[in-house]
Design a protein around this motif. Structure first.
Motif, PDB file in Angstrom:
ATOM      1  N   SER A 176      74.911  43.255  13.402  1.00  0.00           N
ATOM      2  CA  SER A 176      76.302  42.860  12.816  1.00  0.00           C
ATOM      3  C   SER A 176      77.134  44.603  12.284  1.00  0.00           C
ATOM      4  CB  SER A 176      76.606  41.986  12.098  1.00  0.00           C
ATOM      5  OG  SER A 176      76.385  41.084  13.049  1.00  0.00           O
ATOM      6  N   ALA A 177      78.393  44.556  12.778  1.00  0.00           N
ATOM      7  CA  ALA A 177      79.242  45.794  12.363  1.00  0.00           C
ATOM      8  C   ALA A 177      80.360  45.199  11.568  1.00  0.00           C
ATOM      9  CB  ALA A 177      79.585  46.553  13.231  1.00  0.00           C
ATOM     10  N   LEU A 178      80.969  45.970  10.740  1.00  0.00           N
ATOM     11  CA  LEU A 178      82.043  45.686   9.535  1.00  0.00           C
ATOM     12  C   LEU A 178      83.163  45.908  10.359  1.00  0.00           C
ATOM     13  CD1 LEU A 178      83.642  42.864   7.935  1.00  0.00           C
ATOM     14  CD2 LEU A 178      82.834  44.075   5.836  1.00  0.00           C
ATOM     15  N   ILE A 179      84.383  46.125  10.770  1.00  0.00           N
ATOM     16  CA  ILE A 179      85.537  46.941  10.785  1.00  0.00           C
ATOM     17  C   ILE A 179      86.536  46.622  10.620  1.00  0.00           C
ATOM     18  CG2 ILE A 179      84.164  47.298  12.794  1.00  0.00           C
ATOM     19  CD1 ILE A 179      86.316  46.378  14.649  1.00  0.00           C
ATOM     20  N   ARG A 180      87.819  47.269  10.190  1.00  0.00           N
ATOM     21  CA  ARG A 180      89.203  46.535   9.915  1.00  0.00           C
ATOM     22  C   ARG A 180      89.735  46.920  11.508  1.00  0.00           C
ATOM     23  NH1 ARG A 180      92.337  49.497   5.286  1.00  0.00           N
ATOM     24  NH2 ARG A 180      91.791  51.126   5.846  1.00  0.00           N
ATOM     25  N   LEU A 181      90.547  46.099  11.841  1.00  0.00           N
ATOM     26  CA  LEU A 181      91.700  46.218  13.175  1.00  0.00           C
ATOM     27  C   LEU A 181      93.012  45.493  12.625  1.00  0.00           C
ATOM     28  CD1 LEU A 181      91.344  46.723  15.964  1.00  0.00           C
ATOM     29  CD2 LEU A 181      91.319  43.793  16.037  1.00  0.00           C
TER      30      LEU A 181
ATOM     31  N   TYR B 118      76.592  44.643  16.686  1.00  0.00           N
ATOM     32  CA  TYR B 118      76.740  45.306  17.497  1.00  0.00           C
ATOM     33  C   TYR B 118      75.189  45.778  17.718  1.00  0.00           C
ATOM     34  CZ  TYR B 118      75.666  50.775  14.970  1.00  0.00           C
ATOM     35  OH  TYR B 118      75.168  52.145  14.991  1.00  0.00           O
ATOM     36  N   GLY B 119      75.524  46.660  18.938  1.00  0.00           N
ATOM     37  CA  GLY B 119      74.352  47.144  19.993  1.00  0.00           C
ATOM     38  C   GLY B 119      74.760  48.983  20.375  1.00  0.00           C
ATOM     39  N   HIS B 120      74.110  49.375  21.179  1.00  0.00           N
ATOM     40  CA  HIS B 120      74.191  50.490  22.204  1.00  0.00           C
ATOM     41  C   HIS B 120      75.237  50.866  22.509  1.00  0.00           C
ATOM     42  CE1 HIS B 120      73.551  54.194  24.244  1.00  0.00           C
ATOM     43  NE2 HIS B 120      72.604  54.476  23.594  1.00  0.00           N
ATOM     44  N   GLY B 121      76.498  51.839  22.598  1.00  0.00           N
ATOM     45  CA  GLY B 121      76.970  51.598  22.960  1.00  0.00           C
ATOM     46  C   GLY B 121      78.968  51.846  22.244  1.00  0.00           C
ATOM     47  N   LEU B 122      78.666  50.273  21.097  1.00  0.00           N
ATOM     48  CA  LEU B 122      79.370  49.943  20.670  1.00  0.00           C
ATOM     49  C   LEU B 122      80.415  51.545  20.078  1.00  0.00           C
ATOM     50  CD1 LEU B 122      81.165  47.915  19.041  1.00  0.00           C
ATOM     51  CD2 LEU B 122      79.814  47.757  17.245  1.00  0.00           C
ATOM     52  N   ASP B 123      79.594  52.113  19.802  1.00  0.00           N
ATOM     53  CA  ASP B 123      80.805  53.280  18.893  1.00  0.00           C
ATOM     54  C   ASP B 123      81.578  54.092  20.176  1.00  0.00           C
ATOM     55  OD1 ASP B 123      78.706  54.109  20.925  1.00  0.00           O
ATOM     56  OD2 ASP B 123      78.093  56.021  19.687  1.00  0.00           O
ATOM     57  N   ALA B 124      80.938  53.471  21.758  1.00  0.00           N
ATOM     58  CA  ALA B 124      81.639  54.117  22.440  1.00  0.00           C
ATOM     59  C   ALA B 124      83.561  53.195  22.820  1.00  0.00           C
ATOM     60  CB  ALA B 124      81.442  54.786  23.996  1.00  0.00           C
ATOM     61  N   TRP B 125      82.668  52.274  22.837  1.00  0.00           N
ATOM     62  CA  TRP B 125      83.609  51.078  22.783  1.00  0.00           C
ATOM     63  C   TRP B 125      84.788  50.922  22.099  1.00  0.00           C
ATOM     64  CZ3 TRP B 125      83.092  45.286  22.652  1.00  0.00           C
ATOM     65  CH2 TRP B 125      84.275  44.314  23.097  1.00  0.00           C
ATOM     66  N   LEU B 126      84.834  51.112  20.350  1.00  0.00           N
ATOM     67  CA  LEU B 126      85.769  51.270  18.941  1.00  0.00           C
ATOM     68  C   LEU B 126      86.294  52.566  19.606  1.00  0.00           C
ATOM     69  CD1 LEU B 126      83.724  50.467  16.635  1.00  0.00           C
ATOM     70  CD2 LEU B 126      84.244  48.596  17.567  1.00  0.00           C
TER      71      LEU B 126
ATOM     72  N   PRO C  43      78.044  49.909   9.423  1.00  0.00           N
ATOM     73  CA  PRO C  43      76.996  50.823   8.771  1.00  0.00           C
ATOM     74  C   PRO C  43      77.452  51.479   9.886  1.00  0.00           C
ATOM     75  CG  PRO C  43      76.108  49.762  11.476  1.00  0.00           C
ATOM     76  CD  PRO C  43      77.282  48.898  10.409  1.00  0.00           C
ATOM     77  N   ALA C  44      76.891  53.047   8.113  1.00  0.00           N
ATOM     78  CA  ALA C  44      77.341  54.327   7.919  1.00  0.00           C
ATOM     79  C   ALA C  44      76.996  55.168   9.752  1.00  0.00           C
ATOM     80  CB  ALA C  44      76.657  54.781   6.857  1.00  0.00           C
ATOM     81  N   GLU C  45      76.016  54.425  10.053  1.00  0.00           N
ATOM     82  CA  GLU C  45      75.661  55.779  11.153  1.00  0.00           C
ATOM     83  C   GLU C  45      76.733  55.638  12.211  1.00  0.00           C
ATOM     84  OE1 GLU C  45      72.590  51.862  11.065  1.00  0.00           O
ATOM     85  OE2 GLU C  45      73.784  53.224   9.802  1.00  0.00           O
TER      86      GLU C  45
ATOM     87  N   ASP D 150      79.079  57.980  14.587  1.00  0.00           N
ATOM     88  CA  ASP D 150      78.947  58.045  15.108  1.00  0.00           C
ATOM     89  C   ASP D 150      80.295  58.296  16.121  1.00  0.00           C
ATOM     90  OD1 ASP D 150      76.415  57.982  15.532  1.00  0.00           O
ATOM     91  OD2 ASP D 150      76.104  56.368  16.107  1.00  0.00           O
ATOM     92  N   VAL D 151      81.373  57.119  15.802  1.00  0.00           N
ATOM     93  CA  VAL D 151      82.560  56.891  15.969  1.00  0.00           C
ATOM     94  C   VAL D 151      83.747  57.882  15.695  1.00  0.00           C
ATOM     95  CG1 VAL D 151      85.116  55.258  15.769  1.00  0.00           C
ATOM     96  CG2 VAL D 151      82.341  54.497  16.343  1.00  0.00           C
ATOM     97  N   VAL D 152      83.401  58.544  14.649  1.00  0.00           N
ATOM     98  CA  VAL D 152      84.248  60.443  14.522  1.00  0.00           C
ATOM     99  C   VAL D 152      83.442  61.300  15.298  1.00  0.00           C
ATOM    100  CG1 VAL D 152      83.968  61.773  12.593  1.00  0.00           C
ATOM    101  CG2 VAL D 152      84.471  59.689  11.276  1.00  0.00           C
ATOM    102  N   ASP D 153      82.442  61.542  15.384  1.00  0.00           N
ATOM    103  CA  ASP D 153      81.411  62.689  16.195  1.00  0.00           C
ATOM    104  C   ASP D 153      82.476  61.842  17.345  1.00  0.00           C
ATOM    105  OD1 ASP D 153      80.168  63.545  14.140  1.00  0.00           O
ATOM    106  OD2 ASP D 153      78.192  62.372  14.849  1.00  0.00           O
TER     107      ASP D 153
END
Length: 317
Positions: A246-251, A280-288, A300-302, A306-309
């Motif tokens: 799982s991932a924790l986000i603010r929206l 949280y799975g592969h590709g979530l950073d691209a979707w966010l 998580p931090a990674e 990834d989203v920042v990159d």
């Protein structure tokens, strides 16, 4: 080159289907222009043997017959190459009709329409409306990427390809050499699954990130193509359809409804923000990244890194 070979195969098939007696290699060479242009007997023999094998792989039944003089001839009897009558019930006709409506772009639109016309000629009743009981369904699979058609043909013909690919975290594209397996559509985006020769591993490529022209390459595949189910599972995993944590986000409030639909928990933070726990799975950073400033990754931090990159890569153009 591909068109010339297709024309040569068609001419050979017509010759074999149209004859009442076996035709020798000499007669076939004199009847087909492409064989006449062969530089030598060896070149013709290699071309003919490849073409004969290709036609057999396509399903044409070719007989080899030896006459009284010991000369070998070839023919394809029509009764051995005739399909059985086509019969469809109402549900099957409806399914085919809906499938034909799916393709609206690329060369598949014409192929689907032509296939329906042939089925009607083979017995599908003209007064049967395949959409009558499914009128609310309007399936569409959009195809806007120029890479779709050449990759579709490469997957069909099992031909390696080369193209330039820009990763979401990179500012510039890099060359890739791929053995293409299949094209799959997830969340409205097209993906190519295949074997990346440079990295020696299976990879999934989003078509919208392919830049320039797709070039086909000679030679055969070096690895075995997985079955369709395995390929779809691979694409689903890379597209973020499978998750093991799982991932924790603010929206922002009143934003990101697709994320809210997948959330396992939602907590109001006030000041126009909510806190969501999402798979949280592969590709979530691209979707966010697609939600821009409406999303902030907490953990998580990674995933946050990834989203920042990806955002930095977008900023660099």
């Amino acid at each position: 080159m591909a068109i010339a070979k297709a024309e040569r195969l068609m001419n050979l098939a017509l010759c074999l289907l149209g004859t009442r007696r076996p035709l020798s290699k000499r007669e076939l060479r004199e009847s087909i222009e492409a064989y006449l242009e062969a530089g030598s007997d060896d070149s013709f023999n290699r071309m003919f043997e490849r073409d004969k094998d290709d036609l057999r792989e396509l399903g044409l039944v070719i007989e080899t017959v030896e006459n009284l003089d010991g000369e070998v001839g070839y023919l394809a009897r029509r009764d051995s190459n005739r399909l059985p009558p086509v019969t469809l019930d109402a549900e099957e006709a409806a399914a085919l009709g809906l499938a034909a409506k799916v393709w609206q772009q690329a060369r598949l639109a014409g192929a689907a329409s032509g296939a329906l016309q042939k089925l009607r000629a083979a017995g599908l009743l003209e007064d049967m409306d395949p959409y009558e009981t499914h009128g609310a369904l309007e399936p569409r699979i959009p195809v806007h990427e120029a890479a779709f058609e050449p990759l579709m043909l490469a997957c069909r013909d099992r031909r390696p390809v080369a193209f330039d690919y820009r990763k979401a975290t990179a500012a510039h594209p890099e060359p890739r050499h791929v053995e293409p397996w299949a094209l799959e559509c997830w969340r409205g985006h097209w993906y190519l699954a295949g074997w990346d020769r440079d990295r020696g591993a299976e990879r999934v490529f989003r078509l919208s990130r392919i830049t320039g022209r797709v070039r086909t390459r000679s030679g055969r595949f070096t690895v075995e193509v997985p079955d369709v189910v395995t390929v779809r599972e691979t694409v689903a995993s890379w597209a973020g359809e499978t998750a093991d944590r799982s991932a924790l986000i603010r929206l922002r409030t009143d934003a990101g409804y697709p994320l809210r639909a997948k959330a396992t928990s939602v907590r109001e933070l006030g000041d126009g923000w909510d806190e969501l726990e999402i798979p949280y799975g592969h590709g979530l950073d691209a979707w966010l990244v697609e939600f821009g400033p409406d999303v902030v990754v907490l953990e998580p931090a990674e995933l946050r890194a990834d989203v920042v990159d990806r955002l930095r890569a977008v900023a660099k153009g």
